[in-house]
Design an enzyme around this catalytic site. Structure first.
Site, mmCIF file in Angstrom:
data_model
loop_
_atom_site.group_PDB
_atom_site.id
_atom_site.type_symbol
_atom_site.label_atom_id
_atom_site.label_comp_id
_atom_site.label_asym_id
_atom_site.label_seq_id
_atom_site.Cartn_x
_atom_site.Cartn_y
_atom_site.Cartn_z
ATOM 1 N N GLY A 154 0.768 -1.240 0.000
ATOM 2 C CA GLY A 154 0.000 0.000 0.000
ATOM 3 C C GLY A 154 0.796 1.285 0.000
ATOM 4 N N ARG A 166 -5.452 2.523 -15.937
ATOM 5 C CA ARG A 166 -5.609 3.308 -14.712
ATOM 6 C C ARG A 166 -6.343 4.642 -14.897
ATOM 7 N NH1 ARG A 166 -2.107 5.102 -11.809
ATOM 8 N NH2 ARG A 166 -2.960 4.546 -9.826
ATOM 9 N N GLU A 200 4.397 -6.400 2.016
ATOM 10 C CA GLU A 200 4.010 -6.882 0.685
ATOM 11 C C GLU A 200 3.909 -5.689 -0.270
ATOM 12 O OE1 GLU A 200 0.098 -8.392 1.522
ATOM 13 O OE2 GLU A 200 0.822 -10.218 2.468
ATOM 14 N N PRO A 201 5.019 -5.022 -0.568
ATOM 15 C CA PRO A 201 4.918 -3.845 -1.434
ATOM 16 C C PRO A 201 4.788 -4.234 -2.893
ATOM 17 C CG PRO A 201 7.205 -4.272 -0.924
ATOM 18 C CD PRO A 201 6.407 -5.309 -0.173
ATOM 19 N N GLY A 202 3.989 -3.494 -3.616
ATOM 20 C CA GLY A 202 3.892 -3.666 -5.061
ATOM 21 C C GLY A 202 4.227 -2.351 -5.729
ATOM 22 N N ARG A 203 3.255 -1.442 -5.672
ATOM 23 C CA ARG A 203 3.388 -0.147 -6.329
ATOM 24 C C ARG A 203 4.678 0.585 -5.953
ATOM 25 N NH1 ARG A 203 -1.056 2.787 -8.061
ATOM 26 N NH2 ARG A 203 -2.402 1.627 -6.667
ATOM 27 N N CYS A 234 -12.802 1.775 -29.051
ATOM 28 C CA CYS A 234 -14.151 2.296 -29.283
ATOM 29 C C CYS A 234 -14.923 2.422 -27.982
ATOM 30 C CB CYS A 234 -14.883 1.393 -30.267
ATOM 31 S SG CYS A 234 -13.980 1.231 -31.811
ATOM 32 N N GLU A 235 -14.503 3.342 -27.137
ATOM 33 C CA GLU A 235 -15.137 3.661 -25.855
ATOM 34 C C GLU A 235 -14.836 5.119 -25.560
ATOM 35 O OE1 GLU A 235 -16.784 1.727 -23.613
ATOM 36 O OE2 GLU A 235 -16.413 -0.244 -24.499
ATOM 37 N N TYR A 239 0.549 -1.810 -12.036
ATOM 38 C CA TYR A 239 -0.828 -1.865 -12.512
ATOM 39 C C TYR A 239 -0.968 -1.250 -13.914
ATOM 40 C CZ TYR A 239 -1.100 -2.927 -7.607
ATOM 41 O OH TYR A 239 -0.858 -3.481 -6.384
HETATM 42 C C1 LIG Z 1 -2.423 -5.440 -3.989
HETATM 43 C C2 LIG Z 1 -1.933 -5.990 -2.723
HETATM 44 C C3 LIG Z 1 -0.679 -5.609 -2.227
HETATM 45 C C4 LIG Z 1 0.204 -4.585 -2.883
HETATM 46 O O1 LIG Z 1 -0.387 -3.331 -2.858
HETATM 47 P P1 LIG Z 1 0.458 -2.054 -3.341
HETATM 48 O O2 LIG Z 1 -0.444 -0.923 -3.130
HETATM 49 O O3 LIG Z 1 0.770 -2.279 -4.783
HETATM 50 O O4 LIG Z 1 1.681 -1.998 -2.506
HETATM 51 C C5 LIG Z 1 -0.239 -6.217 -1.060
HETATM 52 N N1 LIG Z 1 -1.004 -7.135 -0.411
HETATM 53 C C6 LIG Z 1 -2.202 -7.511 -0.864
HETATM 54 C C7 LIG Z 1 -2.976 -8.525 -0.108
HETATM 55 C C8 LIG Z 1 -2.718 -6.956 -2.030
HETATM 56 O O5 LIG Z 1 -3.919 -7.324 -2.465
#
Ligand SMILES: *Cc1c(COP(=O)(O)O)cnc(C)c1O
Length: 430
Positions: free
Chosen positions: A247, A320, A281-284, A349-350, A378
């Site tokens: 997050g 996004r 659990e970082p993604g973004r 076409c939207e 994303y």
């Molecule tokens: C999507 C998600 C993340 C990563 O979220 P980011 O905002 O990209 O860091 C981590 N844990 C869970 C369970 C998620 O669904």
């Protein structure tokens, strides 16, 4: 994207946009457009910032595949020491394929199928984040059938109201579909402790995405810590992990990214008191600023007093803007001098197919390239074949070198799974 190469990996050099030491124009010429381009240096930088933030306590960083699951990026993150956080059997497959050891994989998600849970157990992953009592029971049954004890962590809904920029990226509020309601967690934990083929090893939360404030993490972590204490009072002492999810936000426009030093000083002491290993659990945060989408301008047109830039990328390549109303910086590959206020739209076409609305942009002309910034998370992961469009190529840049890490799709990919001569089954009852 006017910032230095060091902070974003993307900058203008001699008038032309570059990713690290490679001209994006060169990549567009060689590989075609639309094309996703990633900066390895930026990914390393973000990962190392997180490592530094967490250095004072035992921790594991599990990169969340759903932000971007391209194999080369996974291999890069694995080489940096990351584990993987997956939310489907497909992502588990990708993680193992990219060389993550099963013991470095955790599996979350609100709707895991029996097959997916079985695959996770057979692979021998670190643990599953379970989101309901029914799921814990299913894991127990599948583990029993295999004669094993499954490591399970409970995803707690901490019931914290957020001010994330869009409702679709809030996940830890009361009434959301995710996790176990806060006041039911102790009950589910006690049940888990009684099941013979489940070992309760952790508690987990995920508040939402693109968070810039630290307070929700503090509150959420305190809530998890209080459950840990309550469980200890009830004799449950098997916990090893405190997983506070992902997050962390990034800068797309003028947002203040989270202050990592503050994060460390506010959140980590609470985790340390529990004696558990922290998981994030970082993604973004890891990949968001590390990608750009290069697109070519096809047409300029005017309609109802508006000026349009029609690009060869749209919602199919980058969802996004239309899905979340998200802002992405867009610049011309080469500056034109004049600036116009335009809508940048794609070929789909939207009417919802746009990359930017009412945006000041260089007066780009057909044939010019534009660079859409901060699309590493994303972006490609949400690309689709709607309108039978081909998913773009992906390129990774590392210093002065670049490599194609995913080929552009071809027409044959679109029809590959179709059955040309369907085999009709007579299901008549008589
Ligand atoms: C999507 C998600 C993340 C990563 O979220 P980011 O905002 O990209 O860091 C981590 N844990 C869970 C369970 C998620 O669904």
């Amino acid at each position: 994207m006017g910032q230095s190469v060091l902070t974003t990996g993307f900058a203008r050099v001699d008038g032309v946009m570059h990713c690290e030491g490679v001209s994006l124009e060169r990549i567009a010429h060689d590989v075609g457009t639309p094309v996703y381009v990633y900066s390895a240096a930026t990914i390393r930088d973000r990962y190392e910032r997180l490592e530094k933030m967490l250095v004072s306590i035992p921790h594991r960083i599990h990169y969340t595949l759903k932000a971007n699951s391209s194999r080369a990026l996974l291999e890069l993150l694995r080489s940096l020491g990351a584990g993987a956080d997956v939310v489907s059997g497909g992502e588990l497959h990708r993680a193992l394929n990219a060389g993550f050891a099963p013991a470095d994989v955790i599996f979350g998600g609100v709707g895991k199928t029996e097959r997916e849970i079985a695959e996770a157990l057979d692979a021998g992953i670190l643990f599953l984040n379970a989101e309901s009592e029914a799921e814990v029971r299913m894991i127990d049954r599948l583990a029993a059938a295999r004669g094993i004890v499954a490591n399970v962590s409970l995803r707690v809904n901490p019931e914290i109201t957020l001010d994330a920029p869009h409702d679709y990226i809030k996940t830890g509020g009361r009434g959301h579909k995710f996790g176990i309601p806060y006041d039911e967690v102790v009950h589910v934990a006690e049940l888990s402790a009684k099941l013979a083929n489940v070992k309760l090893v952790g508690l987990d939360m995920h508040l939402g995405s693109q968070l810039s404030r630290i307070d929700p993490y503090r509150e959420g972590t305190e809530r998890l810590a209080s459950i840990v204490a309550e469980l200890a009072r009830r004799g449950i002492r098997t916990l090893e992990y405190l997983d506070i999810g992902g997050g962390l936000g990034v800068r797309y426009d003028t947002e203040e990214p989270p202050d990592l030093r503050r994060f460390a000083s506010i959140v980590l002491p609470t985790v340390a008191e529990t004696g558990l290993m922290l998981i994030m659990e970082p993604g973004r945060f890891v990949v968001g600023n590390a990608g750009a989408l290069v697109s070519q301008v096809l047409y300029r047109k005017r309609s109802g007093g508006k000026e349009y830039v029609v690009a060869d990328a749209g919602m199919t390549e980058l969802l996004r803007p239309s899905h979340y109303g998200a802002f992405h910086n867009i610049v011309a590959m080469r500056q034109r001098g004049d600036v116009r206020t335009v809508d940048v739209v794609g070929p789909v076409c939207e009417s919802g197919d746009f990359l930017a609305l009412n945006r000041d942009l260089d007066d780009v002309q057909p044939g010019d390239y534009i660079v859409i910034g901060d699309v590493g998370a994303y972006g490609y992961a949400m690309a689709s074949n709607y309108n039978s469009r081909l998913r773009p190529a992906e390129v990774l840049v590392d210093g002065e070198r670049y490599a194609i890490i995913a080929a552009r799709e071809e027409y044959a990919d679109l029809t590959r799974l179709e059955v040309a001569r369907p085999d009709w089954i007579d299901a008549g009852e008589l």
